[in-house]
Design a protein around this motif. Structure first.
Motif, PDB file in Angstrom:
ATOM      1  N   PHE A  29       0.870  -1.172   0.000  1.00  0.00           N
ATOM      2  CA  PHE A  29       0.000   0.000   0.000  1.00  0.00           C
ATOM      3  C   PHE A  29       0.905   1.220   0.000  1.00  0.00           C
ATOM      4  O   PHE A  29       1.610   1.479   0.972  1.00  0.00           O
ATOM      5  N   ASP A  30       0.908   1.962  -1.119  1.00  0.00           N
ATOM      6  CA  ASP A  30       1.721   3.169  -1.247  1.00  0.00           C
ATOM      7  C   ASP A  30       0.829   4.323  -1.665  1.00  0.00           C
ATOM      8  O   ASP A  30       0.201   4.263  -2.738  1.00  0.00           O
ATOM      9  N   GLU A  31       0.773   5.361  -0.825  1.00  0.00           N
ATOM     10  CA  GLU A  31       0.019   6.547  -1.214  1.00  0.00           C
ATOM     11  C   GLU A  31       0.815   7.327  -2.254  1.00  0.00           C
ATOM     12  O   GLU A  31       2.043   7.394  -2.179  1.00  0.00           O
ATOM     13  N   ILE A  32       0.110   7.878  -3.226  1.00  0.00           N
ATOM     14  CA  ILE A  32       0.716   8.701  -4.266  1.00  0.00           C
ATOM     15  C   ILE A  32      -0.115   9.976  -4.383  1.00  0.00           C
ATOM     16  O   ILE A  32      -1.169  10.094  -3.757  1.00  0.00           O
ATOM     17  N   ASP A  33       0.341  10.911  -5.200  1.00  0.00           N
ATOM     18  CA  ASP A  33      -0.436  12.135  -5.400  1.00  0.00           C
ATOM     19  C   ASP A  33      -1.166  12.068  -6.743  1.00  0.00           C
ATOM     20  O   ASP A  33      -1.021  11.113  -7.503  1.00  0.00           O
ATOM     21  N   ARG A  34      -1.968  13.087  -6.999  1.00  0.00           N
ATOM     22  CA  ARG A  34      -2.770  13.144  -8.230  1.00  0.00           C
ATOM     23  C   ARG A  34      -1.887  13.056  -9.475  1.00  0.00           C
ATOM     24  O   ARG A  34      -2.208  12.349 -10.428  1.00  0.00           O
ATOM     25  N   GLN A  35      -0.771  13.760  -9.449  1.00  0.00           N
ATOM     26  CA  GLN A  35       0.129  13.749 -10.600  1.00  0.00           C
ATOM     27  C   GLN A  35       0.704  12.349 -10.841  1.00  0.00           C
ATOM     28  O   GLN A  35       0.830  11.919 -11.982  1.00  0.00           O
ATOM     29  N   GLY A  36       1.019  11.651  -9.767  1.00  0.00           N
ATOM     30  CA  GLY A  36       1.514  10.285  -9.900  1.00  0.00           C
ATOM     31  C   GLY A  36       0.469   9.362 -10.510  1.00  0.00           C
ATOM     32  O   GLY A  36       0.774   8.544 -11.374  1.00  0.00           O
TER      33      GLY A  36
END
Length: 101
Positions: A29-36
């Protein structure tokens, strides 16, 4: 991931429960941002439970999610989760999980 059932009064509580569900159902489980999330040039699909979630809003929960995802290589899945509450407040979360299969 279809099948999760969350009941919450606030966006923060809903996200906490939903995040916990995904974390327990996946070895990654890795959080990313919108751009990612947007950088993954894959077809976006809509979660099959989205229509059911809106039927629950205001009846048995004050918050629901609308989920979209993109299949990635190596069994990974990128998710875009849009939370909405009965007052119209909204927030988005982006993350990657790995399927067990």
């Amino acid at each position: 991931m279809a099948g999760e059932y969350v009941q919450a009064e606030t966006l923060a509580d809903y996200w906490k429960q939903l995040k916990s569900y995904y974390m327990s159902a996946s070895p990654l489980f890795d959080e990313i941002d919108r751009q990612g999330y947007d950088a993954f040039e894959r077809s976006e699909r809509e979660d099959s439970d989205n229509h059911l979630n809106f039927e629950r809003l205001g009846t048995d929960t004050k918050v629901v999610d609308v989920a979209f995802y993109k299949y990635l290589p190596e069994g990974k899945i990128a998710y875009r989760i849009h939370l909405v509450d009965v007052d119209g407040k909204q927030e988005d979360h982006f993350f990657i999980v790995k399927s067990f299969s």
